[in-house]
Design an enzyme around this catalytic site. Sequence first.
Site, PDB file in Angstrom:
ATOM      1  N   GLY A  71     -39.104 -20.847  17.081  1.00 32.48           N
ATOM      2  CA  GLY A  71     -39.829 -21.575  16.050  1.00 32.48           C
ATOM      3  C   GLY A  71     -41.295 -21.824  16.404  1.00 32.48           C
ATOM      4  N   THR A  72     -41.542 -22.227  17.627  1.00 33.89           N
ATOM      5  CA  THR A  72     -42.914 -22.571  18.017  1.00 33.89           C
ATOM      6  C   THR A  72     -43.837 -21.361  17.904  1.00 33.89           C
ATOM      7  OG1 THR A  72     -42.071 -24.276  19.496  1.00 33.89           O
ATOM      8  CG2 THR A  72     -44.319 -23.512  19.897  1.00 33.89           C
ATOM      9  N   ASN A 151     -36.922 -32.434  10.558  1.00 35.05           N
ATOM     10  CA  ASN A 151     -36.034 -32.501  11.717  1.00 35.05           C
ATOM     11  C   ASN A 151     -35.689 -33.914  12.162  1.00 35.05           C
ATOM     12  OD1 ASN A 151     -38.949 -32.002  12.211  1.00 35.05           O
ATOM     13  ND2 ASN A 151     -38.442 -32.614  14.293  1.00 35.05           N
ATOM     14  N   SER A 199     -35.423 -20.225  14.175  1.00 33.29           N
ATOM     15  CA  SER A 199     -35.131 -20.313  15.598  1.00 33.29           C
ATOM     16  C   SER A 199     -33.617 -20.256  15.801  1.00 33.29           C
ATOM     17  CB  SER A 199     -35.675 -21.643  16.116  1.00 33.29           C
ATOM     18  OG  SER A 199     -35.384 -21.779  17.473  1.00 33.29           O
ATOM     19  N   THR A 237     -41.487  -6.741  25.412  1.00 36.37           N
ATOM     20  CA  THR A 237     -40.195  -6.059  25.292  1.00 36.37           C
ATOM     21  C   THR A 237     -39.154  -6.972  24.653  1.00 36.37           C
ATOM     22  OG1 THR A 237     -40.749  -4.819  27.268  1.00 36.37           O
ATOM     23  CG2 THR A 237     -38.422  -4.838  26.644  1.00 36.37           C
ATOM     24  N   CYS A 327     -40.224 -38.372  24.855  1.00 34.28           N
ATOM     25  CA  CYS A 327     -40.203 -39.332  25.944  1.00 34.28           C
ATOM     26  C   CYS A 327     -41.035 -38.761  27.091  1.00 34.28           C
ATOM     27  CB  CYS A 327     -38.754 -39.523  26.387  1.00 34.28           C
ATOM     28  SG  CYS A 327     -38.488 -41.046  27.255  1.00 34.28           S
TER      29      CYS A 327
HETATM   30  C1  LIG Z   1     -38.842 -28.217  12.364  1.00 32.53           C
HETATM   31  C2  LIG Z   1     -39.011 -27.535  13.682  1.00 32.53           C
HETATM   32  N1  LIG Z   1     -39.976 -26.623  13.845  1.00 32.53           N
HETATM   33  C3  LIG Z   1     -40.167 -25.975  15.004  1.00 32.53           C
HETATM   34  C4  LIG Z   1     -39.376 -26.238  16.103  1.00 32.53           C
HETATM   35  C5  LIG Z   1     -39.618 -25.491  17.387  1.00 32.53           C
HETATM   36  O1  LIG Z   1     -38.666 -24.467  17.528  1.00 32.53           O
HETATM   37  P1  LIG Z   1     -38.362 -23.819  18.956  1.00 32.53           P
HETATM   38  O2  LIG Z   1     -37.656 -24.837  19.763  1.00 32.53           O
HETATM   39  O3  LIG Z   1     -37.511 -22.623  18.644  1.00 32.53           O
HETATM   40  O4  LIG Z   1     -39.673 -23.399  19.534  1.00 32.53           O
HETATM   41  C6  LIG Z   1     -38.374 -27.210  16.002  1.00 32.53           C
HETATM   42  C7  LIG Z   1     -37.536 -27.560  17.174  1.00 32.53           C
HETATM   43  O5  LIG Z   1     -37.185 -28.699  17.387  1.00 32.53           O
HETATM   44  C8  LIG Z   1     -38.173 -27.860  14.751  1.00 32.53           C
HETATM   45  O6  LIG Z   1     -37.214 -28.786  14.593  1.00 32.53           O
END
Ligand SMILES: Cc1ncc(COP(=O)(O)O)c(C=O)c1O
Length: 388
Positions: A71-72, A151, A199, A237, A327
């Site tokens: 995701g990041t 989230n 993700s 890769t 935290c």
């Molecule tokens: C809404 C949202 N975006 C992005 C991410 C980041 O994803 P990843 O952990 O795969 O980098 C998260 C992870 O907590 C998320 O909840």
Amino acid sequence: MKEVYLDNAATTPMTPEVIDEMTTQMKDAWGNASTGYSYGRNAKLVLENSRHVLAQSINADDNEIVITSGGTESDNTAIIQTAFARQKLGKHIITTAIEHEAVLKPLHFLEEHGFEVTYLPVDENGNISLTDFKAALRDDTILVTIMSGNNEVGSRMPIHEIGEILKDHQAWFHTDAVQAYGLLPIDVKADHIDMLSTSAHKLNGPKMIGFLYRRDGINFPSFIKGGDQETKRRAGTENVPAVAAFAKAVSIDTPEEKKRRQERYYHFKKKIVQGLRDNGVDFDVNGEIKPDNLNHVLNLWFKGISTYVMQTDLDLAGIAVSGGSACTAGSIEPSHVLTAMYGADSPRISQSIRISFGALNTDEDIDKLINAVVKIVNKLKKINGGEE
Ligand SMILES: Cc1ncc(COP(=O)(O)O)c(C=O)c1O
């Protein structure tokens, strides 16, 4: 006592079928998918079959799926690369105040480089207003990045409506679907989505793997510089066994299964609220409980009990939940999501926990949680009248 894991919005365990797929492919498809001999061809076949499963899951074409580290990276790529590729058309971006850090931090970076970002506010339920969105949209807006679902509180954004509005606008539309992907049916074509982040580890797949959907015609250079993998859109890769395991998790998570999970988690939420009420616990829900929110997330304010105490006491009782905030070095940072919903002075900011459900949770887990919370609350009442 069996430990109870209720922090599935943070990450989920890999299920046995997914682990089997990954270990099988670690033995069978370990070749480099970019090489031309049999090991590479075999890995390439597994990679492309997996890509097809991922593409189908959101009604995309196979060539629109770019494998990333999760995701990041998908969020960073979509946001930063769009901004730099399109800056001649404008420097304005729209987002919401409650995005994940993986969206907010790249936007802060862009602000330092001369881009202007509008952060749409949310109401007490974590919802944005379409009127605010329309008012924020400008001729020089080049990117709209709005999450599909939150989230921390599970609120959903009006993705379909935003896609409709942007259909005839120059701005590209990106949505962070990291939390929503495992629970909601997604159709990128029907919703006019240009880019979408996912993700694997949020839906019982491995960590550090995901994809960025890039609609055909969305052009910008690879964010990660290096080799020509992923048709020059993501260097490095490919981890083929992890991609295959991701596809396995996605194939288990059929539309019917998603619907079933949504209903089951909704039932868990109502059960917890009822159970706590029946036992006289003084609490409130952060956000709202309604069937079409992201039902795997329940955020609760335990009045007068600090996040740290509740989270630690639950941990001691063998139950893992989230403080809903990062935290760092022993100090709990206030949640920007709860702050956006209730203001920085609200006691909810320092007295809330996030409970989040996953495919392996049972009614028994929910009963254990309710019993543990009731015990903790009663113990604290005895010690100091419930005040921290
Ligand atoms: C809404 C949202 N975006 C992005 C991410 C980041 O994803 P990843 O952990 O795969 O980098 C998260 C992870 O907590 C998320 O909840």
